[in-house]
Design a protein around this motif. Structure first.
Motif, PDB file in Angstrom:
ATOM      1  N   ARG A   1       9.168  32.123  51.537  1.00  0.00           N
ATOM      2  CA  ARG A   1       9.869  32.265  50.261  1.00  0.00           C
ATOM      3  C   ARG A   1       8.991  32.996  49.241  1.00  0.00           C
ATOM      4  N   LYS A   2       7.683  32.697  49.240  1.00  0.00           N
ATOM      5  CA  LYS A   2       6.781  33.394  48.321  1.00  0.00           C
ATOM      6  C   LYS A   2       6.691  34.879  48.665  1.00  0.00           C
ATOM      7  N   ARG A   3       6.656  35.200  49.948  1.00  0.00           N
ATOM      8  CA  ARG A   3       6.602  36.609  50.355  1.00  0.00           C
ATOM      9  C   ARG A   3       7.859  37.349  49.921  1.00  0.00           C
ATOM     10  N   GLN A   4       8.997  36.695  50.080  1.00  0.00           N
ATOM     11  CA  GLN A   4      10.254  37.325  49.680  1.00  0.00           C
ATOM     12  C   GLN A   4      10.271  37.568  48.171  1.00  0.00           C
ATOM     13  N   ALA A   5       9.764  36.616  47.408  1.00  0.00           N
ATOM     14  CA  ALA A   5       9.721  36.770  45.953  1.00  0.00           C
ATOM     15  C   ALA A   5       8.793  37.906  45.555  1.00  0.00           C
ATOM     16  N   SER A   6       7.659  38.033  46.246  1.00  0.00           N
ATOM     17  CA  SER A   6       6.732  39.116  45.892  1.00  0.00           C
ATOM     18  C   SER A   6       7.321  40.482  46.265  1.00  0.00           C
TER      19      SER A   6
END
Length: 76
Positions: free
Chosen positions: A58-63
């Motif tokens: 989820r953090k990768r998608q947000a970045s």
């Protein structure tokens, strides 16, 4: 036979058929308990691992979305 004698008689009949003559009910072997504890711990570890993996993804998608916003801002 009174109303209280019937459940006691049924219990005695059950115990007589459930327990073979001269043998007592045996507790679970310790190996079964160890296997149960280990499998329970393994399930908890797997659930925690999946939760951490989803958080990372989820953090990768947000970045990635934030990086796309910066690229669009520079193009304007």
């Amino acid at each position: 036979m009174g109303p209280r004698a019937r459940p006691a008689l049924l219990l005695l009949m059950f115990l007589r058929t459930a327990v073979p003559q001269g043998r007592q009910l045996q507790p679970l072997p310790s190996d079964t308990l160890v296997i149960g504890v280990i499998s329970g711990i393994a399930v908890c570890v797997i659930i925690l691992f999946i939760g951490a993996l989803f958080r990372i993804l989820r953090k990768r998608q947000a970045s990635r979305e934030a990086m796309g916003d910066y690229v669009l801002a520079e193009c304007d």
